[in-house]
Design an enzyme around this catalytic site. Structure first.
Site, PDB file in Angstrom:
ATOM      1  N   HIS A 265       0.873  -1.186   0.000  1.00  0.00           N
ATOM      2  CA  HIS A 265       0.000   0.000   0.000  1.00  0.00           C
ATOM      3  C   HIS A 265       0.913   1.241   0.000  1.00  0.00           C
ATOM      4  O   HIS A 265       0.950   2.002   0.971  1.00  0.00           O
ATOM      5  CB  HIS A 265      -0.917  -0.036   1.225  1.00  0.00           C
ATOM      6  CG  HIS A 265      -2.102   0.868   1.123  1.00  0.00           C
ATOM      7  ND1 HIS A 265      -2.387   1.621  -0.005  1.00  0.00           N
ATOM      8  CD2 HIS A 265      -3.104   1.136   2.017  1.00  0.00           C
ATOM      9  CE1 HIS A 265      -3.487   2.311   0.211  1.00  0.00           C
ATOM     10  NE2 HIS A 265      -3.945   2.042   1.417  1.00  0.00           N
TER      11      HIS A 265
ATOM     12  N   GLN B 202      -0.266   4.869   0.930  1.00  0.00           N
ATOM     13  CA  GLN B 202      -0.543   5.098   2.355  1.00  0.00           C
ATOM     14  C   GLN B 202       0.739   5.416   3.118  1.00  0.00           C
ATOM     15  O   GLN B 202       0.775   6.335   3.936  1.00  0.00           O
ATOM     16  CB  GLN B 202      -1.223   3.861   2.951  1.00  0.00           C
ATOM     17  CG  GLN B 202      -1.607   4.027   4.396  1.00  0.00           C
ATOM     18  CD  GLN B 202      -2.719   5.045   4.586  1.00  0.00           C
ATOM     19  OE1 GLN B 202      -3.771   4.926   3.978  1.00  0.00           O
ATOM     20  NE2 GLN B 202      -2.496   6.054   5.424  1.00  0.00           N
TER      21      GLN B 202
ATOM     22  N   ASP C 273      -2.940  -1.820  12.127  1.00  0.00           N
ATOM     23  CA  ASP C 273      -3.909  -1.915  11.032  1.00  0.00           C
ATOM     24  C   ASP C 273      -4.932  -2.974  11.429  1.00  0.00           C
ATOM     25  O   ASP C 273      -4.741  -3.693  12.424  1.00  0.00           O
ATOM     26  CB  ASP C 273      -3.140  -2.310   9.752  1.00  0.00           C
ATOM     27  CG  ASP C 273      -3.992  -2.285   8.486  1.00  0.00           C
ATOM     28  OD1 ASP C 273      -5.132  -1.794   8.541  1.00  0.00           O
ATOM     29  OD2 ASP C 273      -3.504  -2.767   7.450  1.00  0.00           O
TER      30      ASP C 273
ATOM     31  N   CYS D 255      -3.904   3.444   9.242  1.00  0.00           N
ATOM     32  CA  CYS D 255      -4.301   3.859   7.885  1.00  0.00           C
ATOM     33  C   CYS D 255      -5.809   4.028   7.750  1.00  0.00           C
ATOM     34  O   CYS D 255      -6.264   4.694   6.824  1.00  0.00           O
ATOM     35  CB  CYS D 255      -3.757   2.870   6.849  1.00  0.00           C
ATOM     36  SG  CYS D 255      -4.437   1.205   6.990  1.00  0.00           S
TER      37      CYS D 255
ATOM     38  N   ARG E 106      -3.300  11.808   2.484  1.00  0.00           N
ATOM     39  CA  ARG E 106      -3.358  10.936   1.310  1.00  0.00           C
ATOM     40  C   ARG E 106      -3.558  11.806   0.058  1.00  0.00           C
ATOM     41  O   ARG E 106      -2.914  11.608  -0.971  1.00  0.00           O
ATOM     42  CB  ARG E 106      -4.525   9.942   1.430  1.00  0.00           C
ATOM     43  CG  ARG E 106      -4.299   8.808   2.397  1.00  0.00           C
ATOM     44  CD  ARG E 106      -3.288   7.801   1.888  1.00  0.00           C
ATOM     45  NE  ARG E 106      -3.641   7.204   0.618  1.00  0.00           N
ATOM     46  CZ  ARG E 106      -4.483   6.181   0.444  1.00  0.00           C
ATOM     47  NH1 ARG E 106      -5.051   5.615   1.492  1.00  0.00           N
ATOM     48  NH2 ARG E 106      -4.729   5.692  -0.769  1.00  0.00           N
TER      49      ARG E 106
HETATM   50  N1  NVA Z   1      -4.538  -3.883   5.354  1.00  0.00           N
HETATM   51  C1  NVA Z   1      -5.801  -3.283   5.013  1.00  0.00           C
HETATM   52  C2  NVA Z   1      -5.624  -1.840   4.649  1.00  0.00           C
HETATM   53  C3  NVA Z   1      -6.898  -1.111   4.329  1.00  0.00           C
HETATM   54  C4  NVA Z   1      -6.655   0.285   3.868  1.00  0.00           C
HETATM   55  C5  NVA Z   1      -6.456  -4.068   3.886  1.00  0.00           C
HETATM   56  O1  NVA Z   1      -5.736  -4.466   2.963  1.00  0.00           O
HETATM   57  O2  NVA Z   1      -7.668  -4.266   3.934  1.00  0.00           O
HETATM   58  N1   CP Z   2      -6.449   3.730   4.126  1.00  0.00           N
HETATM   59  C1   CP Z   2      -7.126   3.417   3.028  1.00  0.00           C
HETATM   60  O1   CP Z   2      -6.566   3.053   1.979  1.00  0.00           O
HETATM   61  O2   CP Z   2      -8.474   3.589   3.147  1.00  0.00           O
HETATM   62  P1   CP Z   2      -9.596   3.116   2.138  1.00  0.00           P
HETATM   63  O3   CP Z   2      -9.630   1.606   2.165  1.00  0.00           O
HETATM   64  O4   CP Z   2     -10.865   3.729   2.659  1.00  0.00           O
HETATM   65  O5   CP Z   2      -9.267   3.595   0.753  1.00  0.00           O
END
Ligand code: NVA
Ligand code: CP
Length: 315
Positions: free
Chosen positions: A131, A134, A230, A270, A298
């Site tokens: 990610h 982020q 997270d 995040c 972001r």
């Molecule tokens: N680790 C989480 C982050 C969400 C922004 C996911 O992948 O769902």
């Molecule tokens: N942190 C993040 O990526 O949030 P969303 O899943 O809402 O895009």
């Protein structure tokens, strides 16, 4: 300009990050001052979402409009992607019509295949493995709070020697933190339950020098400059939810963990967050938490990223 993608954090150099943070600060200032800034007029961003999103969608969409461009929002369900059109064909077609593509999907291999057949830059808006947008926002937020240089600019050189405590799943966020640490010279203290450890090969880092593993999350937090966590169950892993709730019970960032960190430590997440699971309400809603700045940033960092990928070093 050569075609440059942003598929993982290590796709840019430390020097390019220094540039992006400076631009993000300038672009943010313009936004706060209601100053019109339209370097991407007539440019179009396609956003492809194969997983849900609030922040990523709003930040890219609002950000692109603020830069004078426009966006096309696509999901698996309402495109031929959901009816098995090959990713390579989709990449060839979509990238003939737009200037930039952001994708949120499952396997990193999917975004890499798309990028390979794309005529335009592709940005990773989250995969199972990474990610990067982020972490870009998280580092910018840390620097805003703790890392301005003598000129008042966010300076990634000031990250050197800092410690980030990662408490929770060895997931896409953890992997990206490891890449960032290796590239920018800080350390990550990682504590995950057994069976959910980070994997150096998946994280795509060269050595184990930039991170240290701790069994007890309290030990990971000791002396940290930033504590972060997270969700216990990431998107795509919902079938494991019940099992994870049991296994992760001790990996909840609480006030005791924050007390073990440095007195001026920040807390980040995040989002979306689950109070009472991976973080206590008292921490995420407490004075050390910067999660709302983190979410807002972001948009500012991604505006700088889109500007950079399409126009290079302007301004
Ligand atoms: N680790 C989480 C982050 C969400 C922004 C996911 O992948 O769902
Ligand atoms: N942190 C993040 O990526 O949030 P969303 O899943 O809402 O895009």
């Amino acid at each position: 300009m050569t075609l440059q993608h942003y598929l993982q954090f290590s796709d840019l150099t430390a020097e390019e990050y220094a540039w992006l943070f400076r631009r993000a600060a300038i672009i943010k200032q313009k936004f706060k001052a209601y100053e019109k800034y339209h370097p991407l007029a007539d440019r179009t961003l396609a956003m492809i979402f194969e997983k849900a999103s609030t922040r990523t969608r709003v930040s890219f969409e609002a950000g692109m409009y603020q830069l004078g461009g426009s966006v096309v929002h696509l999901t698996t369900g309402d495109t031929q992607l959901g009816r098995a059109e090959p990713i390579e064909d989709s990449a060839k077609v979509i990238s003939r019509m737009v200037d930039l593509v952001m994708i949120r999907t499952f396997g990193q291999d999917k975004i890499e295949r798309f990028a390979k057949h794309s005529r335009v830059p592709v940005i990773n808006g989250l995969t199972n493995e990474f990610h990067p947008c982020q972490i870009l926002a998280d580092l910018f937020t840390f620097l805003e709070h703790r890392g301005a240089n003598a000129q008042g600019q966010p300076d990634p050189a000031l990250l050197k020697g800092k410690t980030v405590a990662w408490v929770g799943d060895g997931n896409n966020m953890a992997n990206t933190w490891l890449q960032a640490a290796e590239l920018l010279g800080f350390k990550v203290h990682v504590s995950t339950p057994t069976g959910y450890e980070v994997d150096q090969a998946v994280a795509g880092i060269r050595s184990g020098d930039s991170y240290k593993v701790f069994k007890d999350p309290m030990d990971a937090c000791r002396g940290a400059d930033l504590v972060t966590t997270d969700v216990w169950t990431s998107m795509g892993y919902e079938a494991e939810n019940e099992e994870r709730r049991k296994v992760f019970a001790n990996w909840c960032v609480d006030t005791e963990m924050m007390a073990a960190a440095r007195p001026d430590a920040l807390f980040m997440h995040c989002l979306p967050a689950h109070r009472g699971e991976e973080v206590e309400a008292e921490v995420i809603d407490g004075p050390q938490s910067v999660v709302w700045d983190e979410a807002e940033n972001r948009m500012h960092v991604q505006k700088a990223l889109m500007e950079y990928l399409l126009l290079g070093r302007v301004g």
